[in-house]
Design a protein around this motif. Sequence first.
Motif, PDB file in Angstrom:
ATOM      1  N   GLU A   1      -6.543  -0.176   0.322  1.00 32.76           N
ATOM      2  CA  GLU A   1      -6.200   0.623   1.779  1.00 32.76           C
ATOM      3  C   GLU A   1      -7.321   0.757   2.719  1.00 32.76           C
ATOM      4  OE1 GLU A   1      -5.434   2.215  -1.221  1.00 32.76           O
ATOM      5  OE2 GLU A   1      -3.276   1.519  -1.317  1.00 32.76           O
ATOM      6  N   LEU A   2      -8.637   0.571   2.130  1.00 33.23           N
ATOM      7  CA  LEU A   2      -9.683   0.875   3.046  1.00 33.23           C
ATOM      8  C   LEU A   2      -9.755  -0.079   4.342  1.00 33.23           C
ATOM      9  CD1 LEU A   2     -11.873   2.859   3.245  1.00 33.23           C
ATOM     10  CD2 LEU A   2     -13.519   1.376   1.767  1.00 33.23           C
ATOM     11  N   PRO A   3      -9.507  -1.318   3.999  1.00 32.67           N
ATOM     12  CA  PRO A   3      -9.651  -2.092   5.496  1.00 32.67           C
ATOM     13  C   PRO A   3      -8.528  -1.986   6.428  1.00 32.67           C
ATOM     14  CG  PRO A   3      -9.724  -3.607   3.334  1.00 32.67           C
ATOM     15  CD  PRO A   3      -9.431  -2.130   3.059  1.00 32.67           C
ATOM     16  N   ASP A   4      -7.383  -1.537   5.853  1.00 33.05           N
ATOM     17  CA  ASP A   4      -6.499  -0.899   6.888  1.00 33.05           C
ATOM     18  C   ASP A   4      -6.869   0.288   7.614  1.00 33.05           C
ATOM     19  OD1 ASP A   4      -4.675  -3.158   5.988  1.00 33.05           O
ATOM     20  OD2 ASP A   4      -3.854  -1.858   4.672  1.00 33.05           O
ATOM     21  N   LEU A   5      -7.323   1.173   6.923  1.00 29.86           N
ATOM     22  CA  LEU A   5      -7.975   2.553   7.462  1.00 29.86           C
ATOM     23  C   LEU A   5      -9.091   2.302   8.544  1.00 29.86           C
ATOM     24  CD1 LEU A   5      -7.438   5.389   7.027  1.00 29.86           C
ATOM     25  CD2 LEU A   5      -9.414   5.394   5.450  1.00 29.86           C
ATOM     26  N   ALA A   6      -9.896   1.279   8.121  1.00 26.35           N
ATOM     27  CA  ALA A   6     -10.937   0.884   9.021  1.00 26.35           C
ATOM     28  C   ALA A   6     -10.447   0.204  10.228  1.00 26.35           C
ATOM     29  CB  ALA A   6     -11.779  -0.277   8.347  1.00 26.35           C
ATOM     30  N   GLU A   7      -9.347  -0.561  10.068  1.00 24.44           N
ATOM     31  CA  GLU A   7      -8.819  -1.164  11.359  1.00 24.44           C
ATOM     32  C   GLU A   7      -8.059  -0.063  12.258  1.00 24.44           C
ATOM     33  OE1 GLU A   7      -6.154  -4.212  10.805  1.00 24.44           O
ATOM     34  OE2 GLU A   7      -7.415  -5.361   9.365  1.00 24.44           O
ATOM     35  N   LEU A   8      -7.641   0.915  11.649  1.00 25.74           N
ATOM     36  CA  LEU A   8      -6.895   1.790  12.284  1.00 25.74           C
ATOM     37  C   LEU A   8      -8.232   2.973  13.021  1.00 25.74           C
ATOM     38  CD1 LEU A   8      -4.627   3.535  13.011  1.00 25.74           C
ATOM     39  CD2 LEU A   8      -4.927   4.928  11.124  1.00 25.74           C
ATOM     40  N   GLY A   9      -9.144   2.963  12.374  1.00 27.64           N
ATOM     41  CA  GLY A   9     -10.595   3.732  13.023  1.00 27.64           C
ATOM     42  C   GLY A   9     -11.162   2.740  14.314  1.00 27.64           C
TER      43      GLY A   9
END
Length: 116
Positions: free
Chosen positions: A50-58
């Motif tokens: 999920e980290l890339p999705d969280l990075a995109e949200l950031g």
Amino acid sequence: MFANLLIILASSLVVIALFRRLRLPPVLGYLCVGLMVGPTAFDWVNESEELPDLAELGVVFLLFSLGLEFSLSKMLALRQVVFGLGSLQVLLCATALGGSLILFGMAVTPALLLGA
């Protein structure tokens, strides 16, 4: 995922409070939090799917914050300074990089192309 999000949010609260006290922009605080909790500093956030999705949200929130602070009228008023100094910066950086590459033994044409 929840633990990573909790670490990021808690770190953001602390750093943003500190940055407001120092009268620094919150966007800079968010960038510092990202550097601190990521693998480049303390490595508090574990790798997960999920980290890339969280990075995109950031990134979305960062762009949204920048959009809120953007003023078209101020940009148009400063266009000569912005475009003049921006062009000068690009020219100086390209010259410095191209010159450095030439000094390190690269041929002139590729060095100038890489500098540009």
